[in-house]
Design an enzyme around this catalytic site. Structure first.
Site, PDB file in Angstrom:
ATOM      1  N   GLU A  25      40.175  42.391  30.251  1.00 50.32           N
ATOM      2  CA  GLU A  25      40.659  43.589  29.557  1.00 50.32           C
ATOM      3  C   GLU A  25      40.192  43.638  28.099  1.00 50.32           C
ATOM      4  OE1 GLU A  25      44.962  44.100  31.864  1.00 50.32           O
ATOM      5  OE2 GLU A  25      44.816  42.813  30.108  1.00 50.32           O
ATOM      6  N   ASP A 216      45.294  51.555  38.685  1.00 46.95           N
ATOM      7  CA  ASP A 216      45.725  51.767  40.071  1.00 46.95           C
ATOM      8  C   ASP A 216      46.945  52.677  40.062  1.00 46.95           C
ATOM      9  OD1 ASP A 216      46.482  48.855  38.976  1.00 46.95           O
ATOM     10  OD2 ASP A 216      48.220  49.694  39.958  1.00 46.95           O
TER      11      ASP A 216
HETATM   12  N1  SAH Z   1      44.544  40.056  41.002  1.00 46.51           N
HETATM   13  C1  SAH Z   1      44.331  40.406  39.633  1.00 46.51           C
HETATM   14  C2  SAH Z   1      45.606  40.234  38.878  1.00 46.51           C
HETATM   15  C3  SAH Z   1      46.013  41.439  38.159  1.00 46.51           C
HETATM   16  S1  SAH Z   1      47.634  41.293  37.610  1.00 46.51           S
HETATM   17  C4  SAH Z   1      43.215  39.570  39.028  1.00 46.51           C
HETATM   18  O1  SAH Z   1      43.366  38.361  38.879  1.00 46.51           O
HETATM   19  O2  SAH Z   1      42.180  40.112  38.691  1.00 46.51           O
HETATM   20  C5  SAH Z   1      47.855  42.662  36.731  1.00 46.51           C
HETATM   21  C6  SAH Z   1      47.603  42.627  35.248  1.00 46.51           C
HETATM   22  O3  SAH Z   1      47.200  43.924  34.910  1.00 46.51           O
HETATM   23  C7  SAH Z   1      48.852  42.360  34.424  1.00 46.51           C
HETATM   24  O4  SAH Z   1      48.527  41.758  33.189  1.00 46.51           O
HETATM   25  C8  SAH Z   1      49.461  43.762  34.226  1.00 46.51           C
HETATM   26  O5  SAH Z   1      49.956  43.984  32.909  1.00 46.51           O
HETATM   27  C9  SAH Z   1      48.323  44.726  34.534  1.00 46.51           C
HETATM   28  N2  SAH Z   1      48.542  45.652  35.671  1.00 46.51           N
HETATM   29  C10 SAH Z   1      47.622  46.543  36.092  1.00 46.51           C
HETATM   30  N3  SAH Z   1      48.086  47.273  37.134  1.00 46.51           N
HETATM   31  C11 SAH Z   1      49.345  46.837  37.390  1.00 46.51           C
HETATM   32  C12 SAH Z   1      50.355  47.201  38.366  1.00 46.51           C
HETATM   33  N4  SAH Z   1      50.163  48.161  39.262  1.00 46.51           N
HETATM   34  N5  SAH Z   1      51.510  46.511  38.348  1.00 46.51           N
HETATM   35  C13 SAH Z   1      51.727  45.533  37.447  1.00 46.51           C
HETATM   36  N6  SAH Z   1      50.820  45.156  36.520  1.00 46.51           N
HETATM   37  C14 SAH Z   1      49.636  45.788  36.465  1.00 46.51           C
END
Ligand code: SAH
Length: 254
Positions: A25, A216
């Site tokens: 990010e 998303d």
């Molecule tokens: N599987 C992913 C993990 C993403 S976790 C990876 O390792 O690439 C999500 C992160 O993005 C968190 O820091 C959160 O703040 C943000 N985020 C983005 N979309 C989200 C959602 N729908 N729910 C919760 N957090 C989300």
């Protein structure tokens, strides 16, 4: 000296600190600004930071720090979520002493409330926790947080962002109770760090902004995980571009 204006926002801002949960990010943003690696924020933790100085428009300058919670040494992934975010933010505040703290990152949006992939929300009204269910007198309200969220009105136009209620929790996939919570509270952005950092900023008496870009859609049939991974890079680049606009705006006020 930084003076605090009647709207509660410091002018000029001399030192701004950004905190990102995921390396994907914020790394492009830090690189684009030419910040220098400052190494670890604490020798026992993976949290790390970068810093640099940008020229303001009328001879002043703006110091910028970018902090990350870092990579978990046991699991090899970013330390997302509230606890690492608050810890990293606390260390960054102690080290850098910013006069403005910004949590930037990605979030899940809600189609019913007008979100699209790429929409940018600036935290407004309140920061909530959607997964702190504590049905005990006093602790119930503490759990939900409802931490005041505010921003200079002008920033919505400067950043081409929308005002949004941001809600934080430590899970990516929502449960039924949380889905009800999002509707009841009119949540625009669901993510995993902002409310924890907002509470910490309040403890430090620091002005705080949360800028969240939608990767998303929580209420769209495509599984959030797939959309998140597909959109992460592109949305993070566009988030970085909006953050540069924020810095340009702050630079005109130095
Ligand atoms: N599987 C992913 C993990 C993403 S976790 C990876 O390792 O690439 C999500 C992160 O993005 C968190 O820091 C959160 O703040 C943000 N985020 C983005 N979309 C989200 C959602 N729908 N729910 C919760 N957090 C989300």
């Amino acid at each position: 000296m930084t003076e605090i204006t009647s709207d509660g926002w410091p002018r000029p801002v001399h030192r701004v600190a950004f905190l990102f949960a995921m390396s994907a990010e914020g790394t492009g943003f830090a690189r684009r600004l030419g910040l220098e690696d400052q190494g670890s924020l604490d020798s026992s933790l993976p949290a790390h930071w970068l810093k640099g100085r940008l020229a303001g428009s009328d001879g002043g300058s703006l110091e910028v720090a970018v902090g990350f919670a870092g990579t978990d040494p046991d699991h090899g992934v970013d330390r997302i979520g509230t606890v690492p975010a608050a810890l990293a933010a606390h260390l960054l505040i102690r080290r850098f002493e910013p006069d403005l703290l910004v949590n930037a990152g990605t979030c899940g949006g809600f189609k019913v409330r007008g979100a699209r992939v790429g929409s940018i929300y600036l935290g407004s009204k309140a920061f909530l926790f959607h997964d702190h269910r504590v049905p005990l007198p006093g602790f119930d309200a503490f759990g939900v947080g409802r931490i005041e969220a505010d921003h200079p009105e002008e920033l919505l136009e400067v950043m081409d962002a929308e005002p949004g209620v941001i809600s934080t929790g430590d899970s990516f996939t929502p449960c039924a109770e949380e889905l009800e919570f999002f509707e009841r509270e009119g949540v625009h952005a669901k993510e995993m760090e902002a409310a924890a950092i907002a509470r910490l900023a309040r403890d430090h008496g620091l002005p705080f902004l949360a800028v969240k870009a939608v990767t998303d859609l929580v209420d769209h049939p495509e599984p959030e995980q797939e959309a998140f991974l597909r959109n992460l890079e592109r949305v993070s680049a566009s988030l970085g571009e909006r953050l540069v606009r924020l810095l340009d705006w702050l630079g005109t006020r130095t």
